[in-house]
Scaffold this motif. Structure first.
Motif, PDB file in Angstrom:
ATOM      1  N   LYS A 106      -8.938  -3.632  -3.230  1.00  0.00           N
ATOM      2  CA  LYS A 106      -7.461  -4.096  -3.225  1.00  0.00           C
ATOM      3  C   LYS A 106      -7.417  -5.632  -3.112  1.00  0.00           C
ATOM      4  N   SER A 140      -2.685   0.947  -4.291  1.00  0.00           N
ATOM      5  CA  SER A 140      -2.885   2.217  -3.422  1.00  0.00           C
ATOM      6  C   SER A 140      -4.338   2.866  -4.110  1.00  0.00           C
ATOM      7  N   VAL A 189       0.509  12.740   6.147  1.00  0.00           N
ATOM      8  CA  VAL A 189       0.798  14.084   6.337  1.00  0.00           C
ATOM      9  C   VAL A 189      -0.479  15.110   5.942  1.00  0.00           C
ATOM     10  N   ASP A 241       0.830  -1.268  -0.104  1.00  0.00           N
ATOM     11  CA  ASP A 241      -0.115   0.057  -0.181  1.00  0.00           C
ATOM     12  C   ASP A 241       1.072   1.235   0.200  1.00  0.00           C
ATOM     13  N   LYS A 245      -8.555   7.643   6.595  1.00  0.00           N
ATOM     14  CA  LYS A 245      -7.840   8.317   7.523  1.00  0.00           C
ATOM     15  C   LYS A 245      -8.067   9.956   7.381  1.00  0.00           C
ATOM     16  N   GLU A 278     -14.102   7.926   1.370  1.00  0.00           N
ATOM     17  CA  GLU A 278     -14.048   7.714  -0.182  1.00  0.00           C
ATOM     18  C   GLU A 278     -15.125   6.952  -0.597  1.00  0.00           C
ATOM     19  N   LYS A 293     -10.716  11.648  -8.549  1.00  0.00           N
ATOM     20  CA  LYS A 293      -9.745  10.757  -9.262  1.00  0.00           C
ATOM     21  C   LYS A 293     -10.792  10.283 -10.534  1.00  0.00           C
ATOM     22  N   ASN A 320     -10.822  10.833   6.098  1.00  0.00           N
ATOM     23  CA  ASN A 320     -11.400  11.062   4.842  1.00  0.00           C
ATOM     24  C   ASN A 320     -12.501  10.105   4.516  1.00  0.00           C
ATOM     25  N   ARG A 371      -8.936  16.502   7.088  1.00  0.00           N
ATOM     26  CA  ARG A 371      -7.738  16.277   8.047  1.00  0.00           C
ATOM     27  C   ARG A 371      -7.531  17.858   8.407  1.00  0.00           C
TER      28      ARG A 371
HETATM   29  O1  LIG Z   1      -4.363   3.379  -0.138  1.00  0.00           O
HETATM   30  P1  LIG Z   1      -3.491   4.255  -0.050  1.00  0.00           P
HETATM   31  O2  LIG Z   1      -2.162   4.433  -0.790  1.00  0.00           O
HETATM   32  O3  LIG Z   1      -3.173   4.380   1.420  1.00  0.00           O
HETATM   33  O4  LIG Z   1      -4.156   5.649  -0.088  1.00  0.00           O
HETATM   34  C1  LIG Z   1      -5.354   6.061   0.533  1.00  0.00           C
HETATM   35  C2  LIG Z   1      -5.638   7.472   0.624  1.00  0.00           C
HETATM   36  O5  LIG Z   1      -4.373   8.325   0.914  1.00  0.00           O
HETATM   37  C3  LIG Z   1      -4.440   9.762   0.831  1.00  0.00           C
HETATM   38  O6  LIG Z   1      -5.226  10.194   1.939  1.00  0.00           O
HETATM   39  C4  LIG Z   1      -4.453   9.884   3.000  1.00  0.00           C
HETATM   40  O7  LIG Z   1      -3.185  10.145   2.926  1.00  0.00           O
HETATM   41  C5  LIG Z   1      -3.108  11.691   2.877  1.00  0.00           C
HETATM   42  C6  LIG Z   1      -1.456  12.143   2.979  1.00  0.00           C
HETATM   43  O8  LIG Z   1      -0.920  11.543   4.002  1.00  0.00           O
HETATM   44  C7  LIG Z   1      -3.491  12.585   4.096  1.00  0.00           C
HETATM   45  O9  LIG Z   1      -3.535  13.940   4.092  1.00  0.00           O
HETATM   46  C8  LIG Z   1      -5.061  12.190   4.017  1.00  0.00           C
HETATM   47  O10 LIG Z   1      -5.534  12.810   5.308  1.00  0.00           O
HETATM   48  C9  LIG Z   1      -5.320  10.568   4.247  1.00  0.00           C
HETATM   49  O11 LIG Z   1      -6.636  10.205   4.059  1.00  0.00           O
HETATM   50  C10 LIG Z   1      -5.010  10.047  -0.551  1.00  0.00           C
HETATM   51  O12 LIG Z   1      -5.128  11.499  -0.741  1.00  0.00           O
HETATM   52  C11 LIG Z   1      -6.556   9.081  -1.243  1.00  0.00           C
HETATM   53  O13 LIG Z   1      -6.803   9.632  -2.634  1.00  0.00           O
HETATM   54  C12 LIG Z   1      -6.091   7.843  -0.978  1.00  0.00           C
HETATM   55  O14 LIG Z   1      -7.137   7.275  -1.327  1.00  0.00           O
END
Ligand SMILES: O=P(O)(O)OC[C@H]1O[C@H](O[C@H]2O[C@H](CO)[C@@H](O)[C@H](O)[C@H]2O)[C@H](O)[C@@H](O)[C@@H]1O
Length: 993
Positions: A878, A754, A723, A714, A866, A870, A823, A868, A832
């Protein structure tokens, strides 16, 4: 109800026997499930409920040296400049009135548990041995209220009165006491431990129940002073009582020496706990003096904390194994001295044993018993006796993060009231960015339950004291003295938070607006000195008293009688019994036992009303009091008038309800409830199940032996830390290098799997040769060596995207700081950077809306990530991608799969579900059918041509690894605590080849 406050009235309390029965049931259930409870409780509190006096030969005190004055203000340093020369010290231990509610609560658990109380010795007093037998304190030493009646504000020495009716308490000698300002040597420590054992033996003969052992913490004087007088009283106390801006001394120097003392004290307590801890013990830390202790105890017991991932177990060393011989209660009981002759050797044995364990603890310590045994969960509760302020106040504290993380080392943090607990949760969300869940505060997967339970009185003791033979004469004297007058009573520490000054102002207002009461009401206000003496407050108080008396008094009548002194018990209970009204106007108070004692005393007499500040913990249980806002002087005046005019029937009705509450919430029910709350929050799914730390040696060996490896990663939270801004989450050179090296190896198939879109992955990872990528949770896949991503959602209806975007826009407009990430086949709403509480609230609202209105009629899945939300097509996830990769690589004999959040659990699930239910019992291959991620992109004819494949991999060749704390709920078999550890594991693996 007379005023508004945020606390709901508690439900009628269950009886003590019901709570104890629940505790017993919980313990039995835990044991049955394999949690080996020891039956012991270790309480950790600031100081022992005793006073330790060191008797030294009179001639050994001489001018200059190591003594320092005690904290009582009337002591003059010039009186006590002396030093001890003789080593021939003896000790005397007295029970002392310190926190009687807490101490009686703790003691009440001794009937069912063996208990240890770890606490500071308190200031050790020195007393010259004049060979004079102790004299009981004479009445003349402490002038009574009657004697003081016409005396102005005066300062008297505080009395020390026994906590228990039945414990023998040698009265203080009249010879002057001085504070021992030096450090204890080993011999002295042993002597004090022996005396404490002797004391508790005697004490327990007089008390019901089982065993409670006192284990002293010997703090160096500068540390104890910096801790208590410094950080506790000058920083935490004002902060927790909203006094931050009232006292200019609240500006904290940097580095703050008192913080260092606070830190050191908590550490010394933690080490002391570790010395006596046995797996299966329950640990309960009490109050604001020890907020760092829960985390530090875990550390002292060999658990390691990672700021991003909570608690893990330190790898035990051989030294740890050796040190894991624990202090044994029975062994210590056997060595308890029974007579003066064998005291010494046996105590030495105990002392020596403790210090051996202590030094071993300095190295490493495993809590798991024998090597290889499953570690027993370390179970820690924390109870806050003071209020917890709003997060807006708490966040001013420079060391706020350390304090919160210290507390969150506990399984349970409990408060006096619901509103304090609510403030705490909100503080954790705002200051640390942690989340609030139904189970408590979630610090990156490590959940600390948050509860509340108001403390109460040791009702038996107060009833006993109320009926002491000396009380009735005092009541009669007071009645005689204030014949034809109504008596209003108040008793507080002279501390700004206790609101004595406001009370006097309100009393003046009362006399102003109700002239008919002039000359007919007296306010008897008793104050005891606060530790942090405020001469300004004392002066202001004295001036206001004089002003009121000058304005509304006469030659033969004084409306306010202020006594700045400790009362004899008889006088205190006599005064509470005769009063016509109790007036308690605290600006902020965790609980308040005077109001409870008043109610118990009034049961025998007038059933007089209670006027009570709404800014006190007590108020939630005392709905029948006349509740007031102490800042509203006129409101208080009205309440006094209402109380004094109250018809007897109403008084009785209100009194009965208050009495029921006092009898229902005692110190005993409180202690049993805290224990119950702790037991409810240990041994659960989250806490009992500890995912082991990734065994890098085993992993490296399996990697070495494998002919073909699937390495699946991931991205966010796994290869890069989370961040604030998604676009800032870029891979480091080390991460890129480790993944590139893996991808170069022809034996490896390496994929990033991801939620990010293809553009982002391409931008940061596109240059890495031979790296496969799956974007947007499997909606797009790019095979190693391919130039382009394949869209797996082409055939799907994606018209829902605009509807979701509309909903997300609605919430974005109303949630400052939130953003939408659109996306290609999925859409994410990020909060966040919003107000944490409000963001979470809006997220829940939005989730509800999506799940109730859109998800039932559209092919989508809503994921809580986290910070968020989606939304992605239902058909992809995945897990399906992992299945596809297994299907395409059936000869893989090692799979490493790492992820951190809920969507990654789909991957771990897939890795499990390919195996037949019930496990593999032969060497036969596992037959795998073509997964959806393969078939969905094909025509039916092409699908028909696909064959099942045979997998040869075995479960122990699969390293499903979650990034997070060991207690996290996961389907992974291993854990690492943070993304850095993922990279470190890969580097170790590559180096070892
Ligand atoms: O499947 P992943 O690679 O873990 O991606 C999941 C989502 O991650 C991102 O958001 C998260 O990370 C950001 C950066 O650290 C953070 O700012 C945010 O609060 C998190 O939720 C990304 O922006 C998403 O598109 C992904 O789906």
């Amino acid at each position: 109800m007379d005023s508004m406050h945020p606390d709901p009235a508690p439900a009628p309390p269950p009886s003590l026997s019901d709570i104890k029965a629940q505790v017993a049931r919980l313990e039995a259930a835990h044991k049955q499930k394999g949690l080996p409870l020891s039956g012991r409780i270790i309480h950790v509190m600031h100081h022992l409920p005793v006073e330790i006096v060191r008797i030294v030969p009179a001639e050994s005190l001489e001018a200059g040296g190591i003594l320092s004055p005690p904290m009582t203000p009337e002591f003059k340093p010039e009186d006590v400049e002396a030093k001890v020369e003789s080593a021939d010290a003896k000790w005397r231990i007295h029970a002392r009135t310190a926190h009687p509610a807490l101490v009686s609560g703790i003691k009440s658990l001794s009937d069912t548990h063996d208990q240890i109380l770890v606490a500071w010795t308190g200031e050790v007093l020195l007393q010259p041995d004049t060979n004079a037998s102790p004299q009981p304190p004479s009445q003349a030493t402490f002038p009574s209220i009657a004697q003081n009646l016409l005396a102005p504000f005066s300062t008297q020495q505080e009395t020390l009165s026994p906590t228990s009716p039945s414990v023998p308490t040698p009265p203080p000698d009249e010879s002057p006491l001085m504070v021992f300002g030096g450090e204890f040597n080993d011999q002295e420590k042993k002597e004090v431990e022996t005396e404490l054992e002797r004391f508790t033996e005697v004490e327990q003969k007089f008390e019901e129940g089982g065993r409670l052992k006192y284990l002293p913490v010997f703090l160096p004087p500068d540390v104890s002073k910096g801790h208590y007088e410094g950080f506790c009283k000058k920083t935490l106390w004002p902060l927790f009582h909203y006094l931050l801006w009232l006292d200019s001394t609240a500006t904290v120097p940097s580095p703050d020496p008192s913080w260092l003392a606070y830190h050191k004290t908590n550490q010394m307590f933690a080490q002391r706990v570790a010395e006596v801890y046995k797996p299966g013990d329950l640990i309960i830390c009490h109050d604001y003096h020890l907020l760092l202790a829960p985390k530090m105890i875990r550390e002292a017991l060999g658990q390691v904390f990672h700021p991003n991932a909570g608690w893990g177990t330190a790898h035990p060393s051989p030294a740890a194994h050796h040190a894991n011989k624990r202090f044994d209660w029975d062994q210590s009981q056997q060595s308890t001295p029974t007579n003066a002759n064998n005291d010494k050797s046996k105590t030495e044995k105990l002392g020596g044993f403790l210090s051996n364990v202590g030094s071993a603890l300095g190295q490493h310590l495993s809590v798991g018993g024998e090597h290889g045994a499953t570690p027993v969960e370390v179970m820690i509760g924390m109870f806050m006796h003071t209020p917890w302020p709003s997060s807006e106040i708490f966040r001013c504290l420079p060391t706020r993060r350390e304090i919160l993380d210290g507390m969150l080392g506990a399984n349970l943090v409990s408060f006096q009231t619901y509103s304090y607990s609510r403030h705490f949760v909100s503080t954790c969300i705002r200051v640390c960015g942690y989340e609030s869940t139904p189970g408590g505060v979630d610090a990156n997967g490590q959940v600390t339950a948050v509860g509340y339970c108001p403390i109460g009185l040791d009702v038996k003791r107060v009833i006993h004291d109320r009926e002491l033979p000396g009380v009735i004469p005092k009541m009669e004297a007071l009645r005689q003295l204030y014949k034809d007058k109504k008596i209003i009573v108040g008793r507080e520490k002279l501390d700004v938070a206790k609101g004595v000054y406001n009370k006097l102002q309100a009393f003046e207002k009362f006399l102003q607006v109700y002239p008919e009461w002039r000359g007919k009401v007296v306010l008897i206000q008793v104050t005891t000195p606060a530790l942090s003496e405020s001469p300004k407050l004392e002066r202001m108080t004295a001036e206001l008293v004089s002003h009121i008396n000058g304005t509304y008094g006469s030659l033969d009548f004084t409306p306010v009688h202020h006594y700045h002194q400790a009362l004899e018990k008889d006088e205190y209970f006599g005064l509470l019994s005769v009063a016509d009204l109790a007036l308690i106007t605290s600006l902020r108070d965790g609980m308040n036992t005077t109001s409870m004692e008043f109610i118990l005393c009034q049961d025998k007499t007038n059933k007089s009303p209670l006027v009570l500040s709404e800014f006190m913990g007590t108020v939630a249980s005392f709905q029948s009091a006349l509740q007031i806002n102490p800042h509203d002087l006129l409101g208080v005046a009205h309440a006094i008038n209402k109380g004094l005019n109250m018809p007897q029937a109403e008084k009785e009705e209100r009194h009965q309800s208050l009495l029921d509450s006092v009898n229902g919430h005692t110190s005993y029910t409180w202690a049993a409830t805290i224990l119950k709350q702790l037991l409810e929050n240990v041994g659960g799914e989250h806490t009992a199940h500890q995912t082991p730390a990734l065994d890098v040696n085993k992993f490296s060996q399996a990697y070495k032996n494998a002919k073909k490896r699937l390495m699946l990663f991931d991205y966010d939270g796994t290869l890069t830390p989370i961040v604030k801004v998604p676009s800032h989450a870029v891979p480091t050179e080390r991460t890129l290098s480790a993944i590139s090296t893996l991808a170069k190896d022809p034996k490896n198939v390496v994929y990033l799997i991801s939620g990010r879109d293809g553009d982002f992955l391409e931008e940061h990872w596109g240059h890495v040769e031979n790296l496969g990528m799956s974007a947007e949770h499997g909606s797009f896949v790019k095979q190693p060596g391919d130039e382009e991503f394949t869209n797996m959602t082409e055939a799907l209806d994606m018209s829902w995207m605009s509807e979701v975007e509309e909903i997300f826009k609605y919430y974005t407009e109303r949630t400052t700081g939130s953003t939408i990430e659109v996306k290609k086949a999925s859409i994410t709403w990020h909060y966040r950077n919003s107000d944490p509480d409000f963001g979470e609230f809006q997220c829940k609202q939005c989730l509800d809306l999506l799940e109730s209105s859109l998800a039932p009629r559209r092919p989508i899945e809503v994921l809580v990530g986290k910070k968020n939300l989606e939304v992605r097509p239902l058909a992809v996830n995945k897990g399906e991608i992992v299945k596809r990769l297994m299907y395409e690589n059936p000869d893989a004999d090692l799979i490493f799969c790492a992820g951190d959040d809920k969507t990654d659990e789909d991957m771990f699930r897939s890795l499990r579900t390919v195996f037949p239910p019930g496990g593999i019992h032969t060497n036969d291959p596992i037959i795998m059918k073509p997964p959806v991620a393969v078939t969905s992109a094909l025509d039916p004819e092409e699908v028909a041509e696909l064959k099942d494949v045979e997998l040869h991999i075995r479960p122990d060749e699969i390293f499903a690894t979650t990034v997070g704390p060991p207690a996290k709920k996961t389907l992974a078999a291993w854990h690492v605590t943070c993304p850095e550890e993922v990279v470190e594991a890969l580097e170790t693996l590559l180096e070892s080849q």
